[in-house]
Design an enzyme around this catalytic site. Structure first.
Site, short mmCIF file in Angstrom:
data_model
loop_
_atom_site.label_atom_id
_atom_site.label_comp_id
_atom_site.label_asym_id
_atom_site.label_seq_id
_atom_site.Cartn_x
_atom_site.Cartn_y
_atom_site.Cartn_z
N TYR A 124 1.75 -0.38 20.55
CA TYR A 124 0.45 -0.92 21.33
C TYR A 124 -0.17 -1.18 22.24
CZ TYR A 124 0.73 -4.91 16.79
OH TYR A 124 0.30 -5.34 16.25
N GLU B 296 1.54 6.21 14.54
CA GLU B 296 1.83 5.24 13.81
C GLU B 296 3.27 5.97 12.87
OE1 GLU B 296 -0.33 2.02 13.22
OE2 GLU B 296 -1.46 2.39 14.80
N ARG C 6 -6.54 -1.96 5.80
CA ARG C 6 -7.50 -3.25 6.58
C ARG C 6 -8.02 -3.92 5.49
NH1 ARG C 6 -6.18 -2.71 11.70
NH2 ARG C 6 -8.20 -4.47 12.79
N PHE D 290 -2.18 -11.09 25.98
CA PHE D 290 -1.94 -11.55 25.38
C PHE D 290 -0.43 -10.31 24.81
CE2 PHE D 290 -5.39 -9.51 22.93
CZ PHE D 290 -4.83 -9.04 22.08
N THR E 33 -7.97 -9.22 12.16
CA THR E 33 -6.95 -9.36 12.79
C THR E 33 -7.31 -11.39 13.06
OG1 THR E 33 -8.07 -7.63 13.93
CG2 THR E 33 -6.32 -8.87 15.23
N LYS F 184 5.35 -8.22 8.95
CA LYS F 184 5.82 -8.56 10.90
C LYS F 184 7.12 -9.77 10.86
CE LYS F 184 0.83 -8.12 13.08
NZ LYS F 184 -0.07 -8.06 13.47
N HIS G 252 0.74 -5.72 9.91
CA HIS G 252 0.11 -4.98 10.33
C HIS G 252 -0.83 -3.88 9.27
CE1 HIS G 252 -1.31 -1.80 13.38
NE2 HIS G 252 -0.73 -0.87 12.74
N ASN H 138 -0.19 -13.39 12.65
CA ASN H 138 -1.18 -13.15 11.00
C ASN H 138 -0.20 -11.51 10.29
OD1 ASN H 138 -1.31 -10.68 12.75
ND2 ASN H 138 -2.91 -10.15 12.99
#
Ligand code: DAT
Ligand code: MG
Length: 151
Positions: free
Chosen positions: A51, A128, A87, A59, A93, A11, A117, A114
């Site tokens: 998303y 995705e 993951r 948020f 998260t 990110k 992704h 964070n």
């Protein structure tokens, strides 16, 4: 089973903080194969589709704004259980719940920053990948070391 693919993105905060090499290194060292990579500053419209499952969350607007605030490094990694293992390597998260040794647990502290992704399921991974990459941007290269990573 070694064909499973996942979408991993660094990110804008991860890029700004100089963590691109560190994150790529972890996936390489684990034995996953990099089959696509690009730096892109995504539009808010692109991110709203990425998303889409979170569109009703409070948020959501700030998430989209943050994700559009600078370049992202978008990648596709392939290998055994790539989605689930990706993951696990990212961590929870919320970085406050991420174990040390995970990317988020080692390099971040707040959910809204964070740094990375990772797709959460095989079907969302494929969605995705198709959203971020054209088919010709994904390489089906043969890796000669595979016989030393898989029996
Ligand atoms: P993940 O990125 O672990 O798949 P997610 O898909 O539930 O988590 O949410 C996507 C991103 O949205 C997440 O990485 C950070 C942000 N986010 C999630 N929950 C949040 C919250 N409660 N407050 C602020 N940002 C949140
Ligand atoms: Mg998610």
């Amino acid at each position: 089973p070694q064909e499973e693919r996942t979408f991993i993105a660094i990110k804008p905060d991860g890029v700004q903080r100089g963590l691109v090499g560190e994150i790529i290194k972890r996936f390489e060292q684990r034995g996953f194969k990099l089959i696509a990579l690009k730096m892109v500053t995504a539009s808010q419209d692109h991110l709203k589709v990425h998303y889409q499952d979170l569109k009703d969350k409070p948020f959501f607007p700030s998430l989209v704004e943050y994700m559009a605030s600078g370049p992202i490094v978008a990648m596709v990694w392939q290998g055994l259980e790539a989605v689930k293992q990706g993951r696990i390597m990212l961590g929870a998260t919320n970085p406050l719940a991420s174990n040390p040794g995970t990317i988020r647990g080692d390099f971040s502290i707040q959910t809204g920053r964070n740094i990375c992704h990772g797709s959460d399921a095989v079907d969302s991974a494929e969605r995705e990948i198709a959203h971020w990459f054209k088919p010709e941007e994904v390489s089906g290269w043969k890796r000669t070391v595979d016989s030393w990573i898989y029996e």
